[in-house]
Design an enzyme around this catalytic site. Structure first.
Site, PDB file in Angstrom:
ATOM      1  CE1 TYR A  29      -3.150  -2.852  -0.073  1.00  0.00           C
ATOM      2  CE2 TYR A  29      -4.222  -1.873   1.823  1.00  0.00           C
ATOM      3  CZ  TYR A  29      -4.206  -2.816   0.818  1.00  0.00           C
ATOM      4  OH  TYR A  29      -5.239  -3.722   0.698  1.00  0.00           O
TER       5      TYR A  29
ATOM      6  CE  LYS B 149       1.462 -17.809   0.100  1.00  0.00           C
ATOM      7  NZ  LYS B 149       0.677 -19.026   0.398  1.00  0.00           N
TER       8      LYS B 149
ATOM      9  CG  ASP C 236      -2.266 -19.733   2.008  1.00  0.00           C
ATOM     10  OD1 ASP C 236      -1.363 -19.195   2.645  1.00  0.00           O
ATOM     11  OD2 ASP C 236      -2.085 -20.766   1.332  1.00  0.00           O
TER      12      ASP C 236
ATOM     13  CG  ASP D 188      -7.579  -3.801   3.465  1.00  0.00           C
ATOM     14  OD1 ASP D 188      -8.643  -3.673   4.104  1.00  0.00           O
ATOM     15  OD2 ASP D 188      -7.367  -3.198   2.404  1.00  0.00           O
TER      16      ASP D 188
END
Length: 336
Positions: free
Chosen positions: A123, A172, A205, A229
């Site tokens: 972002y 991740k 995930d 987010d």
């Protein structure tokens, strides 16, 4: 006396903010509300969605209470919220999601706080095209040791201060070994300084799957900007939606409290908007101001009205004949 910058916002913003101010004032805490503008209402009044007058007020008060904003297309701002977070280095986005006895959902035992790094990651807006035809685009994710350490430190301190038992880092790093790997390495280092708080690691995930299957295993979750987010909206869905979720943006010397839902212009002025999210954000603000007793009064009053299910907006009770104002009045009356 506390001085707070009040940004009512766009669409349903003014109506729900009026009820939130009413409830906060009912606690007896002395607050001077310094009204300022942002979003579409500011653009129409000042020709810019983020006027200098608003920034000057926030510069002075260092605390803002904000309703939902409509991002003005073509104004030069990707997002007013992002601009405020970056201007005041509001590095910690905190969004609690807790089940309500009076709201029927698939789950009854959700109590999760998402702590999201608010200034970096994808972002930061470092994007460009790699070809003249603009058929290849590249976005850069920025992760620094400094920002990673302070957000993980914030999450563990939040857990300790609020009698929470566990912090889970979502990442991740199995794929993004440099950026996410750095964040995970720092999280492990910080966790070692908090032996009284359990520490858990989950690939993002897999975390999404586990949150849906068994949300009670999560307590405080800390993660990078975009993952935060996504996860914070997921947790909102577990407890009934964004209309129930408050948000806080915390920096070293400034803070902004808000509802995280949109401005819903289609129902503006119809006395239909649910004010819970922004009222609960007001409770978070009271805690930030050192008014913990008043904050607790607000939370208990909201829970009482919601659990009774009478003076609530139609989204919470389809048979309700009451709206935003009546719900605000009932919550203010329940403040003890």
């Amino acid at each position: 006396m506390h001085v707070v910058t009040l940004i009512k916002g766009d669409g349903i913003g003014p109506s729900i903010m009026d009820e939130a101010v009413k409830v906060i004032n009912a606690t007896g805490v002395k607050i001077e509300w310094e009204e300022a503008y942002a979003g579409m209402s500011a653009f129409e009044k000042f020709g810019t969605p983020l006027p200098e007058e608003t920034m000057a007020s926030f510069d002075k008060t260092r605390v803002a209470f904000k309703g939902p904003l409509t991002t003005v297309v073509g104004s030069g701002f990707r997002s007013i919220n992002v601009a405020l977070r970056q201007q005041y280095d509001l590095y910690a986005n905190v969004r609690p999601a807790k089940s309500w006895a009076g709201i029927k959902t698939r789950y009854e035992d959700v109590d999760i706080v998402i702590v999201r790094e608010n200034t970096e990651g994808l972002y930061v807006g470092l994007e460009h095209y790699l070809s003249p035809k603009k058929d290849i685009a590249e976005s850069l994710a920025v992760v620094t040791r400094t920002a990673s350490e302070r957000i993980v430190e914030y999450a563990f301190q939040y857990a300790r201060d609020n009698n929470r038992k566990k912090v889970t880092v979502c990442h991740k790093a199995n794929i993004l070994k440099f950026s996410q790997g750095l964040f995970l390495d720092v999280a492990r280092e910080v966790a070692a300084r908090y032996p009284d708080i359990a520490f858990d690691e989950k690939i993002v995930d897999a975390a999404c799957m586990h949150m849906v299957m068994k949300p009670e295993q999560f307590d405080v979750v800390v993660t990078t900007n975009m993952f935060g987010d996504i996860l914070s909206d997921l947790t909102a869905g577990l407890v009934g939606g964004l209309g129930l979720i408050p948000g806080a943006n915390i920096g070293a010397d400034a803070a902004l409290f808000e509802a995280v839902h949109g401005s819903a212009p289609d129902i503006a002025g119809k006395n239909l908007a649910n004010p819970i999210a922004v009222i609960m954000a007001g409770a978070m603000m009271l805690n930030h101001l050192g008014e913990a007793e008043a904050a607790e009064k607000v939370v208990k009053a909201v829970e009482k009205v919601v659990n009774e299910g009478i003076y609530v907006t139609p989204d919470l009770n389809p048979d309700s004949k009451y709206g935003t104002i009546e719900m605000g009045n009932a919550i203010a009356a329940a403040v003890e």
